[in-house]
Design a protein around this motif. Structure first.
Motif, short mmCIF file in Angstrom:
data_model
loop_
_atom_site.label_atom_id
_atom_site.label_comp_id
_atom_site.label_asym_id
_atom_site.label_seq_id
_atom_site.Cartn_x
_atom_site.Cartn_y
_atom_site.Cartn_z
N TRP A 205 132.77 -6.56 16.87
CA TRP A 205 132.93 -6.27 15.44
C TRP A 205 134.16 -6.95 14.90
CZ3 TRP A 205 134.25 -2.89 19.24
CH2 TRP A 205 135.57 -2.44 19.26
N ALA A 206 134.20 -7.04 13.57
CA ALA A 206 135.39 -7.52 12.87
C ALA A 206 135.51 -6.71 11.59
CB ALA A 206 135.26 -9.00 12.54
N TYR A 207 136.72 -6.41 11.23
CA TYR A 207 136.97 -5.71 9.97
C TYR A 207 137.01 -6.74 8.85
CZ TYR A 207 137.62 -1.37 12.37
OH TYR A 207 137.39 -0.24 13.12
N THR A 208 135.98 -6.69 8.01
CA THR A 208 135.85 -7.66 6.92
C THR A 208 136.49 -7.17 5.64
OG1 THR A 208 133.66 -6.75 6.50
CG2 THR A 208 133.79 -8.73 7.88
N ARG A 209 136.71 -5.89 5.55
CA ARG A 209 137.45 -5.28 4.45
C ARG A 209 138.44 -4.32 5.07
NH1 ARG A 209 132.58 -3.37 0.62
NH2 ARG A 209 131.52 -5.36 0.51
N THR A 210 139.70 -4.69 5.02
CA THR A 210 140.71 -3.86 5.67
C THR A 210 141.57 -3.14 4.66
OG1 THR A 210 142.16 -5.78 5.83
CG2 THR A 210 140.89 -5.22 7.79
N PHE A 211 142.10 -2.02 5.09
CA PHE A 211 143.10 -1.31 4.30
C PHE A 211 144.44 -2.00 4.50
CE2 PHE A 211 140.15 2.41 5.24
CZ PHE A 211 139.47 2.26 4.05
N ARG A 212 145.35 -1.78 3.61
CA ARG A 212 146.64 -2.48 3.62
C ARG A 212 147.32 -2.44 4.99
NH1 ARG A 212 150.59 -1.02 -1.07
NH2 ARG A 212 148.70 0.13 -1.40
N ASP A 213 147.35 -1.29 5.64
CA ASP A 213 148.07 -1.17 6.91
C ASP A 213 147.36 -1.85 8.08
OD1 ASP A 213 150.07 0.20 5.64
OD2 ASP A 213 149.37 2.18 6.24
N ALA A 214 146.13 -2.30 7.88
CA ALA A 214 145.39 -2.95 8.96
C ALA A 214 145.17 -4.43 8.69
CB ALA A 214 144.05 -2.25 9.15
N GLY A 215 145.91 -4.99 7.78
CA GLY A 215 145.74 -6.39 7.41
C GLY A 215 145.88 -7.36 8.57
N GLN A 216 146.66 -7.01 9.59
CA GLN A 216 146.89 -7.92 10.72
C GLN A 216 145.63 -8.12 11.57
OE1 GLN A 216 148.15 -4.86 10.38
NE2 GLN A 216 148.28 -3.81 12.33
N ILE A 217 144.61 -7.26 11.44
CA ILE A 217 143.38 -7.45 12.21
C ILE A 217 142.22 -7.93 11.35
CG2 ILE A 217 144.02 -5.83 14.04
CD1 ILE A 217 142.03 -3.83 12.71
N HIS A 218 142.47 -8.17 10.08
CA HIS A 218 141.41 -8.61 9.17
C HIS A 218 140.73 -9.87 9.70
CE1 HIS A 218 139.25 -9.19 5.40
NE2 HIS A 218 139.52 -10.48 5.55
N GLY A 219 139.40 -9.81 9.87
CA GLY A 219 138.63 -10.97 10.30
C GLY A 219 138.68 -11.28 11.78
N TYR B 19 141.20 4.40 8.92
CA TYR B 19 142.51 3.79 9.08
C TYR B 19 142.48 2.28 8.91
CZ TYR B 19 143.16 8.32 11.20
OH TYR B 19 143.19 9.67 11.42
N LYS B 20 141.33 1.65 9.27
CA LYS B 20 141.29 0.19 9.29
C LYS B 20 140.45 -0.43 8.17
CE LYS B 20 141.57 0.62 14.17
NZ LYS B 20 140.60 0.80 15.21
N GLY B 21 139.30 0.16 7.86
CA GLY B 21 138.45 -0.39 6.81
C GLY B 21 137.00 -0.49 7.24
N THR B 22 136.28 -1.48 6.69
CA THR B 22 134.86 -1.66 6.94
C THR B 22 134.65 -2.76 7.98
OG1 THR B 22 134.36 -1.03 4.67
CG2 THR B 22 132.64 -2.21 5.86
#
Length: 96
Positions: A49-63, A29-32
């Motif tokens: 952890w941090a999502y360094t590669r997010t899917f479109r719907d999880a962009g608000q938590i990127h990084g 759902y979120k990415g890598t």
């Protein structure tokens, strides 16, 4: 079924006290996600952890950085949060 996760700007986290981990996971759902460990704690391997590669719907938590609140103390608005009990409460033997 999952506990609330808080995502923080990296500037608000003492990443200088952490060590980057080789661990990477993929959430469908979120990415890598990339991980950090806190070597000073017994249960500190891969606790953040941090999502360094997010899917479109999880962009608000990127990084943004999150912690396993099962293994660290989290205070919200001055109130210490109760540690939830989940499968991530204890560090898996493979990560010790």
């Amino acid at each position: 079924m999952l506990p609330v996760r808080y995502y923080l700007p990296p500037a608000d986290v003492r990443l200088d006290l952490m060590e980057a981990s080789a661990k990477r996971t993929v959430c469908p759902y979120k990415g890598t996600a990339s991980y950090w460990s806190y070597p000073q704690a017994e249960n500190g391997k891969n606790i953040a952890w941090a999502y360094t590669r997010t899917f479109r719907d999880a962009g608000q938590i990127h990084g943004l950085v999150s912690f396993y609140n099962e293994r660290v103390d989290i205070t919200v608005d001055g109130v210490l949060q109760e540690r939830p009990v989940t499968p991530w409460s204890k560090q898996p033997p493979s990560e010790r």
